[in-house]
Structure formats: structure tokens, C-alpha cells
Write an enzyme that holds these catalytic residues in place. Structure first.
Site, mmCIF file in Angstrom:
data_model
loop_
_atom_site.group_PDB
_atom_site.id
_atom_site.type_symbol
_atom_site.label_atom_id
_atom_site.label_comp_id
_atom_site.label_asym_id
_atom_site.label_seq_id
_atom_site.Cartn_x
_atom_site.Cartn_y
_atom_site.Cartn_z
ATOM 1 N N LYS A 13 60.515 54.123 -6.659
ATOM 2 C CA LYS A 13 59.462 55.128 -6.842
ATOM 3 C C LYS A 13 59.515 56.230 -5.789
ATOM 4 O O LYS A 13 59.416 57.403 -6.113
ATOM 5 C CB LYS A 13 58.085 54.480 -6.703
ATOM 6 C CG LYS A 13 57.588 53.755 -7.895
ATOM 7 C CD LYS A 13 56.095 53.468 -7.775
ATOM 8 C CE LYS A 13 55.637 52.935 -6.445
ATOM 9 N NZ LYS A 13 55.917 51.562 -6.114
ATOM 10 N N ARG A 70 46.782 50.821 -7.712
ATOM 11 C CA ARG A 70 47.521 49.577 -7.699
ATOM 12 C C ARG A 70 46.847 48.500 -8.549
ATOM 13 O O ARG A 70 47.434 47.446 -8.785
ATOM 14 C CB ARG A 70 47.567 49.049 -6.258
ATOM 15 C CG ARG A 70 48.930 48.966 -5.661
ATOM 16 C CD ARG A 70 48.803 48.444 -4.246
ATOM 17 N NE ARG A 70 49.287 49.422 -3.281
ATOM 18 C CZ ARG A 70 50.564 49.556 -2.950
ATOM 19 N NH1 ARG A 70 51.467 48.770 -3.478
ATOM 20 N NH2 ARG A 70 50.932 50.460 -2.082
ATOM 21 N N ARG A 99 70.312 44.376 1.180
ATOM 22 C CA ARG A 99 70.127 45.368 2.243
ATOM 23 C C ARG A 99 70.315 44.757 3.625
ATOM 24 O O ARG A 99 69.899 43.634 3.880
ATOM 25 C CB ARG A 99 68.693 45.917 2.199
ATOM 26 C CG ARG A 99 68.431 46.837 1.062
ATOM 27 C CD ARG A 99 67.046 47.413 1.307
ATOM 28 N NE ARG A 99 66.538 48.069 0.118
ATOM 29 C CZ ARG A 99 65.270 48.437 -0.032
ATOM 30 N NH1 ARG A 99 64.400 48.182 0.934
ATOM 31 N NH2 ARG A 99 64.877 49.034 -1.126
ATOM 32 N N ARG A 103 66.074 42.446 7.017
ATOM 33 C CA ARG A 103 64.646 42.514 7.361
ATOM 34 C C ARG A 103 63.899 41.445 6.574
ATOM 35 O O ARG A 103 64.279 41.136 5.450
ATOM 36 C CB ARG A 103 64.070 43.889 7.019
ATOM 37 C CG ARG A 103 64.614 45.027 7.848
ATOM 38 C CD ARG A 103 63.857 46.285 7.545
ATOM 39 N NE ARG A 103 63.651 46.391 6.084
ATOM 40 C CZ ARG A 103 62.914 47.310 5.505
ATOM 41 N NH1 ARG A 103 62.290 48.204 6.235
ATOM 42 N NH2 ARG A 103 62.782 47.350 4.196
ATOM 43 N N ARG A 142 56.233 39.577 -3.537
ATOM 44 C CA ARG A 142 55.683 40.917 -3.792
ATOM 45 C C ARG A 142 55.763 41.262 -5.273
ATOM 46 O O ARG A 142 54.882 41.914 -5.811
ATOM 47 C CB ARG A 142 56.426 41.966 -2.947
ATOM 48 C CG ARG A 142 56.125 41.824 -1.463
ATOM 49 C CD ARG A 142 56.960 42.748 -0.627
ATOM 50 N NE ARG A 142 56.668 44.152 -0.899
ATOM 51 C CZ ARG A 142 57.505 45.151 -0.636
ATOM 52 N NH1 ARG A 142 58.678 44.902 -0.120
ATOM 53 N NH2 ARG A 142 57.162 46.384 -0.888
#
Ligand SMILES: [Zn+2]
Length: 210
Positions: free
Chosen positions: A13, A88, A123, A156, A167
Site C-alpha cells: 500500500k 482499519r 527480508r 527484523r 498481523r
């Protein structure tokens, strides 16, 4: 053009918001940023938000919405805006409607969970200089070593598969119902997120011009 960008965490996004903003010369409004701005400039809603944050509490919806309302009244929103990361939840969307904020289109960037988990869990960031890498898309020259400074590459906590899945669950539970909410208002456009960011942008711009 008043837009909302909807999508799971990791659906891209933020990147697409930037493209749309520079293309149409309208600001991207993300709640994190505007709350920080309101705190700094000490607006009425900023002061209220601060009292909650100082008490270690979440800033309630009505205050967040008040901050958005203050922000949307700025001159740079005259020609439109992109709301990124808000609403949200259904109650937030309802509050936005009640406030009389006109929304023209809601762009939903759809990416399958497996793809998001794969993208995010690949990542890596450099511990020393913060440079970012990806095990599939942007490999360092030497595995586990930053090509820029020789630092160690780490994952991370936010990018760990378990965290990403958590999430995503929150997103499916609380945010995804907004798709139906805006579909019923005739405002929802769904764009299938592509592996190639520019390809997604093309689809998104086509959806906006349709
Ligand atoms: Zn580095």
C-alpha cells in the site's frame, strides 16, 4: 479525487500510495504521520491525543478521526487525498461517513497470504547501516553480509513468519470486512497485487481512470 487504499500489511500500500500521490499531486495521509504532526503542532485534537498517549493508552477512534478531519481541512487536500492505513475497522469507516468525508474510490490491493509471508520473511536488514535486502529479489553479494558496509544481515522481528501471520489474522478479522462495506457503497475497486511493483501500479492507475 478522495481515495482510500486498502490491503493487508505487506501488500504494498505505502509504495502505491506514493505513486498515486505524485501522479495526481495529492497528499498521502497515514494515521501514524498525521498523529505525529498534530502532536508537534499542538492542534486541539493533537492535545487530546497526547493526553491518551501520556497515560499509555491507545488513542480512541473519535480522536484519530478528529485529527484526520483537521488534516483534511488543509489546503493541500483541496484536490483530493489518499488515506493509507485508515479506516482499519468498520466503526472507523462508519465514523468517517458520519463526519461527511466524501470518498470517491476505495482501492483494495489483493495479495494472497502465502505471497505476503514469503515476501516478508525473505527480508533482511543490515545491523550496521540499515540497508535492506531480500533473499529472493535483492540478494547481497555474499550471503548474510551487507554489500555496502560488510555488516551482518538480520531478520527484523516484524518480518518473522509468525509475526506476519499474526498481523494477517488481525487484518482478516478487523479490516477485511471493509471490502464488503465499500462494495455495498459501490466504491470498491480490487487490484491484484503483482510480483512486479510497476505492474501493480499500472493496474491501479487503470482502475482509477476507469
Ligand atoms: Zn550495511
Amino acid at each position: 479525487m478522495n481515495l482510500i487504499l486498502l490491503g493487508a500489511p505487506g501488500a504494498g500500500k505505502g509504495t502505491q500510495a506514493e505513486v498515486v500521490c505524485s501522479r495526481f499531486n495529492i497528499p498521502a495521509i497515514s494515521t501514524g504521520n498525521i498523529i505525529r504532526e498534530a502532536l508537534k503542532s499542538g492542534t486541539e485534537m493533537g492535545v487530546r491525543a497526547k493526553s491518551f498517549m501520556d497515560a499509555g493508552k491507545l488513542v480512541p477512534d473519535e480522536v484519530v478521526i478528529g485529527i484526520i478531519q483537521e488534516r483534511l481541512a488543509n489546503d493541500d487536500c483541496k484536490n483530493g487525498f489518499v488515506l493509507d492505513g485508515f479506516p482499519r475497522t468498520i466503526p472507523q469507516a462508519e465514523a468517517l461517513d458520519k463526519m461527511g468525508v466524501r470518498i470517491d474510490k476505495v482501492i483494495n490491493i489483493e495479495v494472497p497470504d502465502e505471497t505476503i509471508v514469503q515476501r516478508m520473511s525473505g527480508r533482511r536488514v543490515c545491523e550496521s547501516c540499515g540497508a535492506s535486502y531480500h533473499l529472493l529479489y535483492k540478494k547481497p553479494e555474499v550471503e548474510g553480509v551487507c554489500s555496502k558496509c560488510g555488516g551482518t544481515l538480520v531478520q527484523r522481528k516484524d518480518d518473522h513468519p509468525d509475526t506476519v501471520k499474526e498481523r494477517l489474522n488481525v487484518y482478516h478479522e478487523q479490516t477485511e470486512p471493509l471490502k464488503d462495506y465499500y462494495l455495498n457503497q459501490g466504491k470498491l475497486c480490487t487490484v491484484e497485487g503483482q510480483e512486479d511493483v510497476e505492474h501493480t501500479t499500472k493496474l491501479l492507475l487503470a482502475a482509477l481512470e476507469a
